[in-house]
Motif scaffolding. Structure first.
Motif, PDB file in Angstrom:
ATOM      1  N   THR A  89       0.945  -1.055   0.161  1.00  0.00           N
ATOM      2  CA  THR A  89      -0.050   0.145   0.119  1.00  0.00           C
ATOM      3  C   THR A  89       0.779   1.292  -0.017  1.00  0.00           C
ATOM      4  O   THR A  89       0.578   2.229  -0.604  1.00  0.00           O
ATOM      5  N   TYR A  90       2.007   1.244   0.919  1.00  0.00           N
ATOM      6  CA  TYR A  90       2.880   2.432   0.843  1.00  0.00           C
ATOM      7  C   TYR A  90       3.434   2.681  -0.635  1.00  0.00           C
ATOM      8  O   TYR A  90       3.396   3.759  -0.957  1.00  0.00           O
ATOM      9  N   HIS A 129       1.305   3.978  -3.312  1.00  0.00           N
ATOM     10  CA  HIS A 129       0.972   5.484  -2.912  1.00  0.00           C
ATOM     11  C   HIS A 129       2.362   6.362  -3.281  1.00  0.00           C
ATOM     12  O   HIS A 129       2.278   7.129  -3.944  1.00  0.00           O
ATOM     13  N   ARG A 130       3.327   6.013  -2.567  1.00  0.00           N
ATOM     14  CA  ARG A 130       4.556   6.840  -2.582  1.00  0.00           C
ATOM     15  C   ARG A 130       5.333   6.580  -3.990  1.00  0.00           C
ATOM     16  O   ARG A 130       5.625   7.660  -4.335  1.00  0.00           O
ATOM     17  N   TYR A 177      -5.459   7.284  -2.234  1.00  0.00           N
ATOM     18  CA  TYR A 177      -6.152   6.121  -1.450  1.00  0.00           C
ATOM     19  C   TYR A 177      -7.262   5.333  -2.145  1.00  0.00           C
ATOM     20  O   TYR A 177      -7.273   4.297  -1.897  1.00  0.00           O
ATOM     21  N   GLU A 183      -6.432   3.714   4.001  1.00  0.00           N
ATOM     22  CA  GLU A 183      -5.932   4.825   4.901  1.00  0.00           C
ATOM     23  C   GLU A 183      -5.273   4.313   6.163  1.00  0.00           C
ATOM     24  O   GLU A 183      -4.230   4.725   6.746  1.00  0.00           O
ATOM     25  N   MET A 214      -1.652   2.994   5.427  1.00  0.00           N
ATOM     26  CA  MET A 214      -0.692   4.123   5.150  1.00  0.00           C
ATOM     27  C   MET A 214      -0.357   4.788   6.436  1.00  0.00           C
ATOM     28  O   MET A 214       0.987   4.828   6.897  1.00  0.00           O
TER      29      MET A 214
END
Length: 188
Positions: free
Chosen positions: A139-140, A143-144, A150, A165, A168
């Protein structure tokens, strides 16, 4: 031969026995094929299971003319390539993240003694990202590294947005505790 239009019709009708026969007949050969691409047995099995899930869920897209055996091999090949690309992207992101963090850390450290600490800290950050639990790390990185929102991550992973959420938040908390919590990042 086992693979014929009647099998395709049975699959279209969600015939569990027909599906089970295909699964039992093709699982191991497909795993071997996937292994030749990925080099990892566990990943290969996951890929093949995903393909069979797609076959079951999308049985309506199989018609009488579909060469089911070829469809399975093509689907496994495509999924393996997708997995390898994801790993390559993850590795590239981790390297880029390390460079970015290195630049940020260079601003925080001013003398040569601290420079040694900086290099150790960069290594630690990269290690800690890789030590995150797999679901949280995935997930991290989505996103990054990939810049997904999200909501987009929730859609990709088939999860509620609140779960994304939460993951993260956990990722950032763990990284903060493991890296910054050491007291080694204090700016002067």
């Amino acid at each position: 031969m086992f693979f014929d239009s009647s099998l395709n019709k049975a699959l279209q009708c969600k015939d569990e026995q027909a599906f089970e026969k295909v699964f039992l007949l093709m699982f191991e050969p497909l795993c071997g094929f996937a292994f030749s691409i990925t080099g990892a047995r566990q990943v290969s099995e996951c890929v093949v299971q995903d393909v069979f899930l797609s076959l079951w869920e999308g049985c309506g897209s199989i018609n009488e003319e579909t060469n089911l055996r070829a469809w399975l091999y093509r689907a496994v090949r495509n999924r393996c390539i997708d997995r390898l690309r994801a790993v390559e992207i993850r590795d590239r992101y981790v390297a880029e993240l390390g460079l970015q963090m290195q630049e940020e850390l260079m601003q925080a450290f001013t003398d040569s003694e601290e420079a040694n600490e900086k290099e150790a800290l960069i290594e630690k950050v990269n290690r800690e990202i890789m030590r995150l639990p797999e679901t949280i790390r995935e997930t991290y990185l989505l996103h990054r590294r990939d810049g997904l929102t999200y909501a987009e991550i929730a859609e990709v992973l088939g999860l509620p947005q609140k779960t994304v959420e939460s993951r993260m938040s956990k990722a950032l908390k763990l990284l903060r505790e493991r890296v910054i919590g050491t007291g080694r990042l204090e700016k002067k």
